[in-house]
Design a protein around this motif. Sequence first.
Motif, PDB file in Angstrom:
ATOM      1  N   ALA A 203       8.745  -0.761  -2.028  1.00 34.91           N
ATOM      2  CA  ALA A 203       8.974  -0.110  -0.741  1.00 34.91           C
ATOM      3  C   ALA A 203       8.525   1.345  -0.811  1.00 34.91           C
ATOM      4  CB  ALA A 203      10.452  -0.215  -0.370  1.00 34.91           C
ATOM      5  N   HIS A 204       8.794   2.069   0.255  1.00 35.83           N
ATOM      6  CA  HIS A 204       8.423   3.476   0.370  1.00 35.83           C
ATOM      7  C   HIS A 204       9.683   4.328   0.420  1.00 35.83           C
ATOM      8  CE1 HIS A 204       5.086   1.127   2.091  1.00 35.83           C
ATOM      9  NE2 HIS A 204       4.325   2.033   1.503  1.00 35.83           N
ATOM     10  N   LYS A 205       9.749   5.321  -0.457  1.00 35.38           N
ATOM     11  CA  LYS A 205      10.923   6.195  -0.515  1.00 35.38           C
ATOM     12  C   LYS A 205      11.218   6.824   0.840  1.00 35.38           C
ATOM     13  CE  LYS A 205       9.336   8.159  -4.527  1.00 35.38           C
ATOM     14  NZ  LYS A 205       9.279   9.202  -5.556  1.00 35.38           N
ATOM     15  N   MET A 206      10.193   7.211   1.570  1.00 34.94           N
ATOM     16  CA  MET A 206      10.385   7.866   2.856  1.00 34.94           C
ATOM     17  C   MET A 206      11.119   6.942   3.837  1.00 34.94           C
ATOM     18  SD  MET A 206       7.629   9.590   5.451  1.00 34.94           S
ATOM     19  CE  MET A 206       6.968   8.048   6.039  1.00 34.94           C
ATOM     20  N   ILE A 207      10.729   5.688   3.893  1.00 36.01           N
ATOM     21  CA  ILE A 207      11.374   4.739   4.806  1.00 36.01           C
ATOM     22  C   ILE A 207      12.809   4.477   4.359  1.00 36.01           C
ATOM     23  CG2 ILE A 207      11.315   2.387   5.746  1.00 36.01           C
ATOM     24  CD1 ILE A 207       9.031   4.127   6.775  1.00 36.01           C
TER      25      ILE A 207
ATOM     26  N   THR B   9       0.840  -1.196   0.000  1.00 37.78           N
ATOM     27  CA  THR B   9       0.000   0.000   0.000  1.00 37.78           C
ATOM     28  C   THR B   9       0.875   1.245   0.000  1.00 37.78           C
ATOM     29  OG1 THR B   9      -1.663  -1.209   1.270  1.00 37.78           O
ATOM     30  CG2 THR B   9      -1.868   1.181   1.225  1.00 37.78           C
ATOM     31  N   PHE B  10       0.577   2.167  -0.894  1.00 31.43           N
ATOM     32  CA  PHE B  10       1.281   3.444  -1.027  1.00 31.43           C
ATOM     33  C   PHE B  10       2.766   3.286  -1.372  1.00 31.43           C
ATOM     34  CE2 PHE B  10      -2.082   4.559   2.185  1.00 31.43           C
ATOM     35  CZ  PHE B  10      -2.906   5.237   1.286  1.00 31.43           C
ATOM     36  N   VAL B  11       3.178   2.132  -1.879  1.00 29.22           N
ATOM     37  CA  VAL B  11       4.572   1.952  -2.263  1.00 29.22           C
ATOM     38  C   VAL B  11       4.881   2.887  -3.424  1.00 29.22           C
ATOM     39  CG1 VAL B  11       4.835  -0.397  -1.399  1.00 29.22           C
ATOM     40  CG2 VAL B  11       3.980  -0.028  -3.712  1.00 29.22           C
ATOM     41  N   ASP B  12       6.099   3.434  -3.426  1.00 26.63           N
ATOM     42  CA  ASP B  12       6.455   4.397  -4.466  1.00 26.63           C
ATOM     43  C   ASP B  12       7.879   4.190  -4.985  1.00 26.63           C
ATOM     44  OD1 ASP B  12       7.739   5.258  -2.190  1.00 26.63           O
ATOM     45  OD2 ASP B  12       6.827   7.232  -2.150  1.00 26.63           O
ATOM     46  N   CYS B  13       8.404   2.984  -4.765  1.00 23.88           N
ATOM     47  CA  CYS B  13       9.762   2.674  -5.179  1.00 23.88           C
ATOM     48  C   CYS B  13       9.889   1.158  -5.302  1.00 23.88           C
ATOM     49  CB  CYS B  13      10.736   3.210  -4.121  1.00 23.88           C
ATOM     50  SG  CYS B  13      12.464   2.947  -4.482  1.00 23.88           S
ATOM     51  N   THR B  14      10.706   0.713  -6.247  1.00 19.95           N
ATOM     52  CA  THR B  14      10.957  -0.717  -6.401  1.00 19.95           C
ATOM     53  C   THR B  14      12.447  -0.963  -6.295  1.00 19.95           C
ATOM     54  OG1 THR B  14       9.020  -1.016  -7.820  1.00 19.95           O
ATOM     55  CG2 THR B  14      10.729  -2.704  -7.949  1.00 19.95           C
ATOM     56  N   LEU B  15      12.811  -1.964  -5.505  1.00 19.40           N
ATOM     57  CA  LEU B  15      14.198  -2.397  -5.377  1.00 19.40           C
ATOM     58  C   LEU B  15      14.305  -3.756  -6.051  1.00 19.40           C
ATOM     59  CD1 LEU B  15      14.734  -1.567  -1.592  1.00 19.40           C
ATOM     60  CD2 LEU B  15      15.287  -0.132  -3.563  1.00 19.40           C
ATOM     61  N   ALA B  16      15.379  -3.942  -6.828  1.00 25.48           N
ATOM     62  CA  ALA B  16      15.557  -5.203  -7.541  1.00 25.48           C
ATOM     63  C   ALA B  16      16.932  -5.781  -7.244  1.00 25.48           C
ATOM     64  CB  ALA B  16      15.398  -4.973  -9.043  1.00 25.48           C
ATOM     65  N   ALA B  17      16.958  -7.093  -7.034  1.00 23.07           N
ATOM     66  CA  ALA B  17      18.215  -7.826  -6.823  1.00 23.07           C
ATOM     67  C   ALA B  17      17.980  -9.280  -7.194  1.00 23.07           C
ATOM     68  CB  ALA B  17      18.672  -7.715  -5.368  1.00 23.07           C
TER      69      ALA B  17
END
Length: 130
Positions: A46-50, A31-39
């Motif tokens: 995830a959330h940019k703020m966190i 919910t409200f995620v605004d970023c994706t991390l890939a590996a």
Amino acid sequence: MSSENQHFCLKWNHHQNTLVSLFSSLLDSNTFVDCTLAAGGKQIKAHKMILSACSPYFKEILLEHDDMHPIIILNSISFSELTAIVGFMYRGEVNVSQEMLPTFLKAANALQIKGLTNDEDTDGGDETDE
């Protein structure tokens, strides 16, 4: 003394625990995620703020790239390490196996994860010797 000069301190007793629980819930439900991390060919949202609050490394990247939903590809860490690091950032704790611990800490150090690196004082305060 007039009532206009009186001030009251209102405190939410379980504020920190509630926020940690809410952030964790937002991560789990995407919910409200605004970023994706890939590996490792996999992704976690995830959330940019966190991310920026927990890592000067991520903060710098996110400040430089103001995309609406950036994708950050991390080539030098495994997806299981990334998942554990994200869990730590959201919950403040993580369980990792003894075999995974050295590479997990190396990845956390590379990503400058607060609470897992030797450089926890990022606000420029006085350093203390241990």
